[in-house]
Design a protein around this motif. Sequence first.
Motif, PDB file in Angstrom:
ATOM      1  N   PHE A  80       0.856  -1.184   0.000  1.00  0.00           N
ATOM      2  CA  PHE A  80       0.000   0.000   0.000  1.00  0.00           C
ATOM      3  C   PHE A  80       0.896   1.238   0.000  1.00  0.00           C
ATOM      4  CE2 PHE A  80      -3.004  -2.584   2.949  1.00  0.00           C
ATOM      5  CZ  PHE A  80      -3.395  -3.371   1.874  1.00  0.00           C
ATOM      6  N   ALA A  81       0.667   2.130  -0.936  1.00  0.00           N
ATOM      7  CA  ALA A  81       1.273   3.456  -0.894  1.00  0.00           C
ATOM      8  C   ALA A  81       0.204   4.398  -0.364  1.00  0.00           C
ATOM      9  CB  ALA A  81       1.737   3.895  -2.278  1.00  0.00           C
ATOM     10  N   VAL A  82       0.468   5.025   0.783  1.00  0.00           N
ATOM     11  CA  VAL A  82      -0.554   5.823   1.462  1.00  0.00           C
ATOM     12  C   VAL A  82      -0.080   7.262   1.602  1.00  0.00           C
ATOM     13  CG1 VAL A  82      -2.038   5.985   3.501  1.00  0.00           C
ATOM     14  CG2 VAL A  82      -1.135   3.757   2.798  1.00  0.00           C
ATOM     15  N   SER A  83      -0.964   8.187   1.306  1.00  0.00           N
ATOM     16  CA  SER A  83      -0.656   9.602   1.490  1.00  0.00           C
ATOM     17  C   SER A  83      -0.203   9.848   2.929  1.00  0.00           C
ATOM     18  CB  SER A  83      -1.898  10.443   1.184  1.00  0.00           C
ATOM     19  OG  SER A  83      -1.808  11.718   1.757  1.00  0.00           O
ATOM     20  N   ALA A  84       0.863  10.609   3.116  1.00  0.00           N
ATOM     21  CA  ALA A  84       1.392  10.873   4.454  1.00  0.00           C
ATOM     22  C   ALA A  84       0.343  11.532   5.343  1.00  0.00           C
ATOM     23  CB  ALA A  84       2.641  11.740   4.360  1.00  0.00           C
ATOM     24  N   ASP A  85      -0.421  12.456   4.783  1.00  0.00           N
ATOM     25  CA  ASP A  85      -1.459  13.133   5.575  1.00  0.00           C
ATOM     26  C   ASP A  85      -2.550  12.155   5.998  1.00  0.00           C
ATOM     27  OD1 ASP A  85      -0.190  15.558   5.422  1.00  0.00           O
ATOM     28  OD2 ASP A  85      -1.319  16.250   3.673  1.00  0.00           O
ATOM     29  N   TYR A  86      -2.976  11.296   5.080  1.00  0.00           N
ATOM     30  CA  TYR A  86      -4.018  10.330   5.411  1.00  0.00           C
ATOM     31  C   TYR A  86      -3.508   9.335   6.456  1.00  0.00           C
ATOM     32  CZ  TYR A  86      -7.965   7.162   4.791  1.00  0.00           C
ATOM     33  OH  TYR A  86      -9.079   6.389   5.013  1.00  0.00           O
ATOM     34  N   TYR A  87      -2.251   8.933   6.319  1.00  0.00           N
ATOM     35  CA  TYR A  87      -1.692   7.953   7.252  1.00  0.00           C
ATOM     36  C   TYR A  87      -1.606   8.525   8.669  1.00  0.00           C
ATOM     37  CZ  TYR A  87       1.143   4.123   9.021  1.00  0.00           C
ATOM     38  OH  TYR A  87       1.593   3.048   9.755  1.00  0.00           O
ATOM     39  N   LYS A  88      -1.317   9.818   8.785  1.00  0.00           N
ATOM     40  CA  LYS A  88      -1.250  10.431  10.123  1.00  0.00           C
ATOM     41  C   LYS A  88      -2.575  10.301  10.854  1.00  0.00           C
ATOM     42  CE  LYS A  88       2.296  13.894   9.042  1.00  0.00           C
ATOM     43  NZ  LYS A  88       2.553  15.353   8.815  1.00  0.00           N
ATOM     44  N   GLN A  89      -3.669  10.390  10.121  1.00  0.00           N
ATOM     45  CA  GLN A  89      -4.990  10.331  10.741  1.00  0.00           C
ATOM     46  C   GLN A  89      -5.514   8.908  10.909  1.00  0.00           C
ATOM     47  OE1 GLN A  89      -6.882  13.422   7.947  1.00  0.00           O
ATOM     48  NE2 GLN A  89      -7.882  13.856   9.895  1.00  0.00           N
ATOM     49  N   TYR A  90      -5.284   8.073   9.891  1.00  0.00           N
ATOM     50  CA  TYR A  90      -5.941   6.768   9.875  1.00  0.00           C
ATOM     51  C   TYR A  90      -4.975   5.587   9.760  1.00  0.00           C
ATOM     52  CZ  TYR A  90      -9.815   9.869   8.674  1.00  0.00           C
ATOM     53  OH  TYR A  90     -10.734  10.886   8.664  1.00  0.00           O
ATOM     54  N   GLY A  91      -3.692   5.841   9.826  1.00  0.00           N
ATOM     55  CA  GLY A  91      -2.713   4.777   9.625  1.00  0.00           C
ATOM     56  C   GLY A  91      -2.873   3.607  10.572  1.00  0.00           C
ATOM     57  N   HIS A  92      -3.287   3.864  11.795  1.00  0.00           N
ATOM     58  CA  HIS A  92      -3.407   2.779  12.769  1.00  0.00           C
ATOM     59  C   HIS A  92      -4.518   1.796  12.413  1.00  0.00           C
ATOM     60  CE1 HIS A  92      -6.352   5.783  13.976  1.00  0.00           C
ATOM     61  NE2 HIS A  92      -6.981   4.853  14.702  1.00  0.00           N
ATOM     62  N   GLY A 124       0.627  13.087  -5.433  1.00  0.00           N
ATOM     63  CA  GLY A 124       0.006  14.368  -5.783  1.00  0.00           C
ATOM     64  C   GLY A 124      -1.243  14.685  -4.998  1.00  0.00           C
ATOM     65  N   GLY A 125      -1.664  13.794  -4.106  1.00  0.00           N
ATOM     66  CA  GLY A 125      -2.833  14.043  -3.282  1.00  0.00           C
ATOM     67  C   GLY A 125      -4.167  13.777  -3.958  1.00  0.00           C
ATOM     68  N   GLU A 126      -4.156  13.149  -5.141  1.00  0.00           N
ATOM     69  CA  GLU A 126      -5.408  12.867  -5.841  1.00  0.00           C
ATOM     70  C   GLU A 126      -6.179  11.723  -5.185  1.00  0.00           C
ATOM     71  OE1 GLU A 126      -5.093  12.617 -10.168  1.00  0.00           O
ATOM     72  OE2 GLU A 126      -3.051  13.399  -9.979  1.00  0.00           O
ATOM     73  N   VAL A 127      -5.432  10.759  -4.605  1.00  0.00           N
ATOM     74  CA  VAL A 127      -6.048   9.634  -3.901  1.00  0.00           C
ATOM     75  C   VAL A 127      -5.332   9.465  -2.563  1.00  0.00           C
ATOM     76  CG1 VAL A 127      -6.757   8.425  -5.998  1.00  0.00           C
ATOM     77  CG2 VAL A 127      -4.518   7.951  -5.004  1.00  0.00           C
ATOM     78  N   ASP A 128      -5.946   8.700  -1.665  1.00  0.00           N
ATOM     79  CA  ASP A 128      -5.372   8.499  -0.331  1.00  0.00           C
ATOM     80  C   ASP A 128      -4.520   7.236  -0.249  1.00  0.00           C
ATOM     81  OD1 ASP A 128      -6.809  10.760   0.794  1.00  0.00           O
ATOM     82  OD2 ASP A 128      -8.599   9.506   0.638  1.00  0.00           O
ATOM     83  N   LEU A 129      -4.895   6.234  -1.035  1.00  0.00           N
ATOM     84  CA  LEU A 129      -4.193   4.943  -0.966  1.00  0.00           C
ATOM     85  C   LEU A 129      -4.187   4.301  -2.341  1.00  0.00           C
ATOM     86  CD1 LEU A 129      -4.591   2.117   1.644  1.00  0.00           C
ATOM     87  CD2 LEU A 129      -5.021   1.618  -0.762  1.00  0.00           C
ATOM     88  N   ALA A 130      -3.076   3.668  -2.668  1.00  0.00           N
ATOM     89  CA  ALA A 130      -2.988   2.914  -3.912  1.00  0.00           C
ATOM     90  C   ALA A 130      -2.339   1.570  -3.634  1.00  0.00           C
ATOM     91  CB  ALA A 130      -2.183   3.679  -4.958  1.00  0.00           C
ATOM     92  N   VAL A 131      -2.857   0.539  -4.276  1.00  0.00           N
ATOM     93  CA  VAL A 131      -2.220  -0.776  -4.244  1.00  0.00           C
ATOM     94  C   VAL A 131      -1.223  -0.798  -5.392  1.00  0.00           C
ATOM     95  CG1 VAL A 131      -2.581  -3.260  -4.468  1.00  0.00           C
ATOM     96  CG2 VAL A 131      -4.261  -1.855  -3.246  1.00  0.00           C
ATOM     97  N   VAL A 132       0.065  -0.896  -5.043  1.00  0.00           N
ATOM     98  CA  VAL A 132       1.125  -0.723  -6.038  1.00  0.00           C
ATOM     99  C   VAL A 132       2.244  -1.723  -5.787  1.00  0.00           C
ATOM    100  CG1 VAL A 132       0.651   1.742  -6.278  1.00  0.00           C
ATOM    101  CG2 VAL A 132       2.358   0.972  -4.631  1.00  0.00           C
ATOM    102  N   ASP A 133       3.203  -1.743  -6.694  1.00  0.00           N
ATOM    103  CA  ASP A 133       4.411  -2.530  -6.459  1.00  0.00           C
ATOM    104  C   ASP A 133       5.381  -1.695  -5.623  1.00  0.00           C
ATOM    105  OD1 ASP A 133       4.826  -0.875  -8.943  1.00  0.00           O
ATOM    106  OD2 ASP A 133       6.855  -1.686  -8.700  1.00  0.00           O
ATOM    107  N   GLU A 134       6.147  -2.363  -4.775  1.00  0.00           N
ATOM    108  CA  GLU A 134       7.021  -1.654  -3.848  1.00  0.00           C
ATOM    109  C   GLU A 134       8.106  -0.847  -4.553  1.00  0.00           C
ATOM    110  OE1 GLU A 134       9.328  -2.644   0.293  1.00  0.00           O
ATOM    111  OE2 GLU A 134       9.678  -4.008  -1.379  1.00  0.00           O
ATOM    112  N   SER A 135       8.598  -1.338  -5.673  1.00  0.00           N
ATOM    113  CA  SER A 135       9.703  -0.648  -6.347  1.00  0.00           C
ATOM    114  C   SER A 135       9.309   0.770  -6.744  1.00  0.00           C
ATOM    115  CB  SER A 135      10.148  -1.437  -7.584  1.00  0.00           C
ATOM    116  OG  SER A 135      11.264  -0.820  -8.198  1.00  0.00           O
TER     117      SER A 135
END
Length: 348
Positions: free
Chosen positions: A143-155, A225-236
């Motif tokens: 999961f690639a997660v927006s830093a701002d979103y993770y601060k609020q909901y990461g747990h 770019g802040g368009e989405v909060d989370l993306a399922v992506v490859d780690e590289s």
Amino acid sequence: MKKYIPLCLLAGFIFCMLGWGYYALAQKERAAKQATYAAAEHLLVYSDLPDSVNRGMAGAFYQRTGLSVQIQTMSDRKLQETVTDMGGQEKPDLIIAAEQVLRNVGSKGLLRTCSVTGAERVLPSFKDRKNRWLGLWYNPMVFAVSADYYKQYGHTLQGWQDIVKQTNCRILFPDLAATDMAGDFLCTLVEMQGRDNTAAYLRRIQQQRISYAKTWAINVRRVAGGEVDLAVVDESNAAQYQAEGAPLVIVYPREGTSYWLTGIGLTVWNHESEIAASFVEWLLSPDVTRVLQQQQVFVEYTTTPHPYRSDAAGKRLVLFPVKKEYTDEGRSVLQDWWLRTVRFGRDR
């Protein structure tokens, strides 16, 4: 003036002969240099990696060992077609390719036992049971997660089941029919959960605020770019953007995840066993990490001494214990099934 015409013609003829002689000599010297260069290239490798990575590996190996390797860049499909139907083309000593390509080529009897120093460090799940090929590195789904979103909901966002509970999360999911890697991800989900459970899970995700993307880099870019909060992506791709300072974090799904494995196989045409063994041993060494990261390729390694990274919550990577015994045709069938039953919901 007429008496000078023969002299002019003779002079022109002499200049033409001199020019032709110089050209022929230059061609002969060029051919001799090419023959010398070809003779020095004792090892021919076909690779589906990017050309810049292949050139970097060939250069680094030469600097380390003084041995020359010619690496020809091909797509997965082109490599497989070329190896299985060689015709009059020069035959490779080694192939570097995705796991499924190595399985296919090996099943046709075109790979020989690859016994090299260091092969014992490759975990059993990353190599052929008959030692026809070895895994070098792998690229897991994260999961690639927006830093701002993770601060609020990461747990509350640490696994696959957590995604479907995030009603306020803008999710970007891979188009599972777009690429071989996405198809591999789909096959892994089906192998772990079965078709019915996989379909039910993917339908639940589709009920969220979801959009699909056909390429991995776009997924990460939209998170950065802040368009989405989370993306399922490859780690590289996620690690590349993170290394460049993008405001995102990487999360490893707690239940485990799928991975895209790249490996190497020794072909039946190889006659330079010592040089081939040296190259494979070098590919299993830490030297390769530097080469790959210089080309912005961040992957996990199949050899146990390489340290594993931790994610934003300090979790270590867990992989699904899958056998990946599907065929290219089987993957295509599953991708079509996903399109019909989930993406467009025509079948149930």
